[in-house]
Write a protein that holds these residues in place. Structure first.
Motif, PDB file in Angstrom:
ATOM      1  N   UNK A 187     -35.282  -8.499  50.509  1.00 26.57           N
ATOM      2  CA  UNK A 187     -33.861  -9.202  50.010  1.00 26.57           C
ATOM      3  C   UNK A 187     -33.982  -9.179  48.387  1.00 26.57           C
ATOM      4  N   UNK A 188     -35.263  -9.311  47.815  1.00 29.39           N
ATOM      5  CA  UNK A 188     -35.060  -8.979  46.401  1.00 29.39           C
ATOM      6  C   UNK A 188     -34.817  -7.613  45.837  1.00 29.39           C
ATOM      7  N   UNK A 189     -35.234  -6.653  46.597  1.00 32.87           N
ATOM      8  CA  UNK A 189     -34.775  -5.161  46.233  1.00 32.87           C
ATOM      9  C   UNK A 189     -33.392  -5.048  46.349  1.00 32.87           C
ATOM     10  N   UNK A 190     -32.630  -5.331  47.404  1.00 32.64           N
ATOM     11  CA  UNK A 190     -31.319  -5.245  47.349  1.00 32.64           C
ATOM     12  C   UNK A 190     -30.385  -6.140  46.952  1.00 32.64           C
ATOM     13  N   UNK A 191     -30.925  -7.355  46.495  1.00 38.45           N
ATOM     14  CA  UNK A 191     -30.321  -8.595  46.071  1.00 38.45           C
ATOM     15  C   UNK A 191     -29.363  -9.022  47.183  1.00 38.45           C
ATOM     16  N   UNK A 192     -29.786  -9.384  48.342  1.00 32.89           N
ATOM     17  CA  UNK A 192     -29.177  -9.837  49.370  1.00 32.89           C
ATOM     18  C   UNK A 192     -29.662 -11.052  49.923  1.00 32.89           C
ATOM     19  N   UNK A 193     -28.940 -11.901  50.242  1.00 32.55           N
ATOM     20  CA  UNK A 193     -29.336 -13.364  50.546  1.00 32.55           C
ATOM     21  C   UNK A 193     -28.416 -13.923  51.616  1.00 32.55           C
ATOM     22  N   UNK A 194     -28.925 -14.930  52.407  1.00 34.04           N
ATOM     23  CA  UNK A 194     -28.145 -15.482  53.394  1.00 34.04           C
ATOM     24  C   UNK A 194     -27.030 -16.368  52.891  1.00 34.04           C
ATOM     25  N   UNK A 195     -25.631 -15.936  53.052  1.00 26.37           N
ATOM     26  CA  UNK A 195     -24.532 -16.684  52.477  1.00 26.37           C
ATOM     27  C   UNK A 195     -24.146 -17.970  53.156  1.00 26.37           C
ATOM     28  N   UNK A 196     -24.224 -17.880  54.625  1.00 23.52           N
ATOM     29  CA  UNK A 196     -23.940 -19.105  55.432  1.00 23.52           C
ATOM     30  C   UNK A 196     -24.905 -19.097  56.610  1.00 23.52           C
ATOM     31  N   UNK A 197     -25.101 -20.475  57.085  1.00 19.69           N
ATOM     32  CA  UNK A 197     -26.086 -20.600  58.426  1.00 19.69           C
ATOM     33  C   UNK A 197     -25.709 -19.721  59.325  1.00 19.69           C
ATOM     34  N   UNK A 198     -26.595 -18.989  59.888  1.00 23.77           N
ATOM     35  CA  UNK A 198     -26.542 -18.307  61.234  1.00 23.77           C
ATOM     36  C   UNK A 198     -26.059 -19.390  62.365  1.00 23.77           C
ATOM     37  N   UNK A 199     -25.131 -19.178  63.165  1.00 18.37           N
ATOM     38  CA  UNK A 199     -24.706 -19.871  64.260  1.00 18.37           C
ATOM     39  C   UNK A 199     -24.451 -18.828  65.602  1.00 18.37           C
ATOM     40  N   UNK A 200     -25.076 -17.853  65.333  1.00 17.36           N
ATOM     41  CA  UNK A 200     -24.796 -17.005  66.637  1.00 17.36           C
ATOM     42  C   UNK A 200     -25.614 -17.188  67.676  1.00 17.36           C
ATOM     43  N   UNK A 201     -25.907 -16.067  68.648  1.00 13.50           N
ATOM     44  CA  UNK A 201     -26.617 -16.074  69.476  1.00 13.50           C
ATOM     45  C   UNK A 201     -27.910 -15.745  69.319  1.00 13.50           C
ATOM     46  N   UNK A 202     -28.959 -16.176  69.846  1.00 13.40           N
ATOM     47  CA  UNK A 202     -30.471 -16.133  69.577  1.00 13.40           C
ATOM     48  C   UNK A 202     -31.046 -14.897  70.094  1.00 13.40           C
TER      49      UNK A 202
END
Length: 267
Positions: free
Chosen positions: A93-108
């Motif tokens: 996450x830090x290496x690519x500078x990617x973070x969760x934008x919104x809560x996940x609501x899909x299938x488990x």
């Protein structure tokens, strides 16, 4: 304090022959997997998911699940599973500078569309699986990171799952327990999954059910056991695990103490 969970990255190869296997498990980490042969059905949150030979799958962390693993006729059930630890995920996450934008609501549990990146990745693990040799910690860490990168490349929307490092939020205790009481996990795990410390869980539980968690769980499971024995004609040896007991002798003792008769005499 939340319950402690294993944070070790792993590459697991499972192989069972001749007979089907069923059971339950808590999934503490995200899992990327491939069904080599046979099929498996996974139950999560009142939904059933079936995966067959050749399927790639993704299982979301912090889930209670029941499973049935079926080998092909005359063959073996085989799977490869890669568990993704939080340390590696945070690093990516830090290496690519990617973070969760919104809560996940899909299938488990997700059936992933096959592609060459997935196939080549699994093929790269084959020499270790075929020879049964243990993969070193260093190589395991590299392969787990590779799996994460491939998932992001092929399914970029999964960043909202992979990079969500929040603890489970506080949820409706009564609804959760009535749905999941048959899972044989400790009280600390139930507390964690409902977004509570152990002390808060016990306090909220007493307010909701007017008894302790252990007492409620035992009576709830025994009631189910009695119903299955009396009304459905189940065998005693099949009932105790179905309703959430690990040990037959403990189940038999608790049943007799509650109902005054041994479970084998109920008809």
């Amino acid at each position: 304090m939340p319950t402690v969970i294993d944070t070790t990255p792993r590459i697991l190869y499972s192989c069972y022959s001749n007979v089907s296997r069923d059971g339950e498990q808590f999934i503490p980490q995200h899992v990327f997997g491939f069904i080599v042969s046979g099929s498996t059905t996974v139950g999560m949150d009142s939904k059933m998911y079936t995966f067959n030979a050749g399927d790639f799958r993704f299982l979301r962390k912090n889930q209670l699940s029941k499973f049935v693993k079926l080998p092909p006729a005359g063959g073996e059930f085989k799977t490869v599973s890669i568990t993704m630890d939080e340390g590696t995920l945070r690093s990516v996450s830090e290496e690519l500078n990617l973070k969760a934008d919104i809560p996940y609501t899909g299938e488990n549990a997700l059936l992933l569309k096959p592609n060459n990146l997935f196939r080549n990745y699994i093929d790269s693990l084959a020499p270790y699986m075929d020879e049964g040799q243990e993969i070193s910690k260093t190589l395991t860490a590299l392969k787990v990171k590779e799996a994460i990168m491939i998932l992001l490349e092929t399914n970029p929307e999964l960043k909202n799952v992979l990079f969500d490092f929040s603890q489970p939020g506080k949820i409706d205790l009564e609804a959760f327990m009535n749905k999941n009481y048959k899972f044989n996990v400790d009280i600390a795990r139930f507390a964690y999954l409902t977004g509570r410390s152990l002390a808060t869980f016990k306090r909220d539980f007493a307010k909701t059910f007017h008894t302790s968690p252990n007492r409620w769980l035992q009576l709830k499971r025994l009631h189910d056991a009695y119903y299955l024995l009396k009304e459905k004609g189940w065998k005693t040896s099949d009932v105790y695990m179905e309703v959430g007991f690990k040990d037959f002798s403990h189940f038999s003792y608790a049943f007799k103490k509650t109902y005054g008769v041994a479970p084998s005499t109920v008809a």
